[in-house]
Design a protein around this motif. Structure first.
Motif, mmCIF file in Angstrom:
data_model
loop_
_atom_site.group_PDB
_atom_site.id
_atom_site.type_symbol
_atom_site.label_atom_id
_atom_site.label_comp_id
_atom_site.label_asym_id
_atom_site.label_seq_id
_atom_site.Cartn_x
_atom_site.Cartn_y
_atom_site.Cartn_z
ATOM 1 N N ASP A 1 0.848 -1.185 0.000
ATOM 2 C CA ASP A 1 0.000 0.000 0.000
ATOM 3 C C ASP A 1 0.888 1.241 0.000
ATOM 4 N N TYR A 2 1.347 1.644 -1.188
ATOM 5 C CA TYR A 2 2.236 2.779 -1.310
ATOM 6 C C TYR A 2 1.495 4.103 -1.397
ATOM 7 N N GLU A 3 0.271 4.062 -1.851
ATOM 8 C CA GLU A 3 -0.458 5.292 -2.139
ATOM 9 C C GLU A 3 -0.985 5.932 -0.850
ATOM 10 N N TYR A 4 -0.930 7.248 -0.810
ATOM 11 C CA TYR A 4 -1.411 7.984 0.355
ATOM 12 C C TYR A 4 -2.900 8.261 0.229
ATOM 13 N N PHE A 5 -3.341 8.587 -0.980
ATOM 14 C CA PHE A 5 -4.736 8.908 -1.200
ATOM 15 C C PHE A 5 -5.489 7.704 -1.745
ATOM 16 N N ARG A 6 -6.721 7.551 -1.301
ATOM 17 C CA ARG A 6 -7.556 6.433 -1.727
ATOM 18 C C ARG A 6 -7.837 6.495 -3.228
ATOM 19 N N ASN B 1 -5.900 7.546 -5.590
ATOM 20 C CA ASN B 1 -4.739 7.038 -6.320
ATOM 21 C C ASN B 1 -4.721 5.511 -6.319
ATOM 22 N N SER B 2 -5.041 4.913 -5.190
ATOM 23 C CA SER B 2 -5.078 3.454 -5.115
ATOM 24 C C SER B 2 -6.146 2.893 -6.047
#
Length: 52
Positions: free
Chosen positions: A23-28, A30-31
């Motif tokens: 889980d590299y992404e900070y914002f949902r 972006n994921s």
């Protein structure tokens, strides 16, 4: 039981994408976009393989 197998198979396909392995992404958002990108790449690979 059939639906669970389909879901697990889909997660396994997405797990092959390196960016989705952690889980590299900070914002949902972006994921979510990375998931869409991974599934699009999977579908394009399949289409390219069947069109030969």
């Amino acid at each position: 039981m059939q639906r669970r197998w389909v879901l697990e198979r889909t997660f396994a396909w997405m797990g092959r994408c390196r960016r989705l392995s952690k889980d590299y992404e900070y914002f949902r958002v972006n994921s979510e976009n990375v998931i869409y990108l991974a599934m699009a790449m999977l579908l394009l690979r399949r289409l390219a393989r069947t069109s030969r």
